[in-house]
Design a protein around this motif. Structure first.
Motif, PDB file in Angstrom:
ATOM      1  N   UNK A  19       0.846  -1.199   0.000  1.00 48.19           N
ATOM      2  CA  UNK A  19       0.000   0.000   0.000  1.00 48.19           C
ATOM      3  C   UNK A  19       0.877   1.242   0.000  1.00 48.19           C
ATOM      4  N   UNK A  20       0.494   2.223  -0.825  1.00 47.67           N
ATOM      5  CA  UNK A  20       1.236   3.479  -0.898  1.00 47.67           C
ATOM      6  C   UNK A  20       0.367   4.675  -0.504  1.00 47.67           C
ATOM      7  N   UNK A  21      -0.968   4.478  -0.489  1.00 48.39           N
ATOM      8  CA  UNK A  21      -1.902   5.541  -0.098  1.00 48.39           C
ATOM      9  C   UNK A  21      -3.185   4.889   0.399  1.00 48.39           C
ATOM     10  N   UNK A  60      -3.512   1.103  -8.022  1.00 50.87           N
ATOM     11  CA  UNK A  60      -4.953   0.861  -7.937  1.00 50.87           C
ATOM     12  C   UNK A  60      -5.629   1.911  -7.057  1.00 50.87           C
ATOM     13  N   UNK A  61      -6.928   2.114  -7.292  1.00 53.66           N
ATOM     14  CA  UNK A  61      -7.681   3.125  -6.546  1.00 53.66           C
ATOM     15  C   UNK A  61      -7.718   2.834  -5.046  1.00 53.66           C
ATOM     16  N   UNK A  62      -7.514   1.591  -4.659  1.00 51.12           N
ATOM     17  CA  UNK A  62      -7.495   1.201  -3.248  1.00 51.12           C
ATOM     18  C   UNK A  62      -6.237   1.694  -2.532  1.00 51.12           C
ATOM     19  N   UNK A  63      -5.288   2.248  -3.290  1.00 50.04           N
ATOM     20  CA  UNK A  63      -4.023   2.679  -2.714  1.00 50.04           C
ATOM     21  C   UNK A  63      -2.954   1.606  -2.797  1.00 50.04           C
ATOM     22  N   UNK A  64      -3.317   0.450  -3.340  1.00 49.10           N
ATOM     23  CA  UNK A  64      -2.370  -0.652  -3.490  1.00 49.10           C
ATOM     24  C   UNK A  64      -1.488  -0.412  -4.719  1.00 49.10           C
ATOM     25  N   UNK A  65      -0.294  -0.984  -4.661  1.00 53.89           N
ATOM     26  CA  UNK A  65       0.666  -0.825  -5.757  1.00 53.89           C
ATOM     27  C   UNK A  65       1.435  -2.129  -5.959  1.00 53.89           C
ATOM     28  N   UNK A  66       1.781  -2.404  -7.217  1.00 54.92           N
ATOM     29  CA  UNK A  66       2.676  -3.511  -7.568  1.00 54.92           C
ATOM     30  C   UNK A  66       3.794  -2.891  -8.388  1.00 54.92           C
ATOM     31  N   UNK A  67       5.029  -3.146  -7.961  1.00 53.67           N
ATOM     32  CA  UNK A  67       6.198  -2.590  -8.642  1.00 53.67           C
ATOM     33  C   UNK A  67       6.974  -3.749  -9.246  1.00 53.67           C
ATOM     34  N   UNK A  68       7.336  -3.616 -10.522  1.00 56.04           N
ATOM     35  CA  UNK A  68       8.061  -4.682 -11.196  1.00 56.04           C
ATOM     36  C   UNK A  68       9.175  -4.105 -12.061  1.00 56.04           C
ATOM     37  N   UNK A  83       7.262   7.451  -7.018  1.00 58.02           N
ATOM     38  CA  UNK A  83       5.797   7.321  -7.014  1.00 58.02           C
ATOM     39  C   UNK A  83       5.194   8.205  -5.920  1.00 58.02           C
ATOM     40  N   UNK A  84       5.815   8.229  -4.751  1.00 58.22           N
ATOM     41  CA  UNK A  84       5.335   9.061  -3.650  1.00 58.22           C
ATOM     42  C   UNK A  84       5.320  10.528  -4.065  1.00 58.22           C
ATOM     43  N   UNK A  85       6.394  10.972  -4.695  1.00 54.04           N
ATOM     44  CA  UNK A  85       6.481  12.366  -5.163  1.00 54.04           C
ATOM     45  C   UNK A  85       5.423  12.650  -6.234  1.00 54.04           C
ATOM     46  N   UNK A  86       5.219  11.699  -7.155  1.00 54.55           N
ATOM     47  CA  UNK A  86       4.209  11.876  -8.208  1.00 54.55           C
ATOM     48  C   UNK A  86       2.809  11.986  -7.603  1.00 54.55           C
ATOM     49  N   UNK A  87       2.537  11.182  -6.568  1.00 51.29           N
ATOM     50  CA  UNK A  87       1.237  11.272  -5.887  1.00 51.29           C
ATOM     51  C   UNK A  87       1.048  12.650  -5.274  1.00 51.29           C
ATOM     52  N   UNK A  88       2.072  13.122  -4.569  1.00 47.06           N
ATOM     53  CA  UNK A  88       2.013  14.463  -3.945  1.00 47.06           C
ATOM     54  C   UNK A  88       1.796  15.543  -4.995  1.00 47.06           C
ATOM     55  N   UNK A  89       2.533  15.443  -6.115  1.00 48.14           N
ATOM     56  CA  UNK A  89       2.400  16.431  -7.197  1.00 48.14           C
ATOM     57  C   UNK A  89       1.000  16.434  -7.802  1.00 48.14           C
ATOM     58  N   UNK A  94       0.138  10.498  -0.007  1.00 54.69           N
ATOM     59  CA  UNK A  94       0.619   9.118   0.169  1.00 54.69           C
ATOM     60  C   UNK A  94       0.738   8.789   1.657  1.00 54.69           C
ATOM     61  N   UNK A  95       0.874   7.511   1.962  1.00 53.17           N
ATOM     62  CA  UNK A  95       1.124   7.094   3.335  1.00 53.17           C
ATOM     63  C   UNK A  95       2.478   7.640   3.770  1.00 53.17           C
ATOM     64  N   UNK A  96       2.594   8.021   5.040  1.00 54.18           N
ATOM     65  CA  UNK A  96       3.885   8.512   5.533  1.00 54.18           C
ATOM     66  C   UNK A  96       4.962   7.449   5.377  1.00 54.18           C
ATOM     67  N   UNK A  97       4.591   6.198   5.664  1.00 60.15           N
ATOM     68  CA  UNK A  97       5.506   5.072   5.453  1.00 60.15           C
ATOM     69  C   UNK A  97       4.793   4.036   4.593  1.00 60.15           C
TER      70      UNK A  97
END
Length: 184
Positions: A19-21, A60-68, A83-89, A94-97
């Motif tokens: 999860x990223x968000x 995904x809209x749920x905040x889940x992510x798969x990185x490959x 990705x965290x920076x792109x979300x903020x922009x 994003x989640x703090x951690x």
């Protein structure tokens, strides 16, 4: 001079997920982010391509992510930061951690010798081995501990997958080499 153990072991791909968000507005994110594609008719998530390090993220809209496409821990950390920076922009918090962990590693290895796959099939535990040369040129050997799948080719080249750490992969390789020593 003998080869050092694991000298030819190479990470080909690392897959991480988590999860990223809390939630992500994918339409908004994909519109505000370069190299991010969203086609909900084909796939329920956004595909975000990062050039350096060269990785792909399924978001995904749920905040889940798969990185490959990751090849090491540094590239994974860099990808998460991008990705965290792109979300903020894009105005998404994003989640703090981010809670992201490696779920699979794919590694290649070269044993450096010819392997008689027919002999290996007969000698290895039948329950853990699949070899149908008409279907696929490699032997599939499933190791239970650690849980690793090994594709063995007659050339001596092998692919190891299923490990979550490089130590898992090395342990799987040790299991394989012990089996090979006992029968070759």
């Amino acid at each position: 001079m003998p080869k050092k153990k694991y000298e030819t072991l190479k990470i080909e791909n690392i897959v991480a997920s988590g999860a990223i968000a809390e939630t992500i507005d994918l339409v908004d994110f994909s519109e505000k982010t370069e190299n991010c594609d969203l086609n909900k008719k084909r796939f329920p998530g956004a595909v975000y391509h990062i050039a350096d390090p060269k990785i792909a993220c399924l978001i995904f809209s749920s905040g889940k992510i798969v990185i490959t496409g990751v090849r090491n821990d540094e590239a994974l950390a860099a990808g998460i930061a991008i990705v965290t920076k792109a979300l903020k922009n894009a105005g998404i918090e994003p989640l703090k951690k981010p809670r992201i962990a490696i779920t699979n590693m794919v590694c290649s290895y070269n044993l450096g010798r010819y392997i008689n796959l027919n002999k290996l099939t007969v000698t290895l535990n039948v329950e853990n081995v699949e070899y149908e040369p008409e279907q696929f040129p490699g032997l599939v050997f499933r190791i239970n501990d650690p849980k690793i799948v090994v594709l063995i080719f007659s050339s001596g080249k092998i692919i190891l997958t299923g490990g979550k750490t490089l130590e898992d992969v090395r342990m799987g390789l040790d299991v394989l080499e012990k089996k090979l020593e006992s029968i070759m």
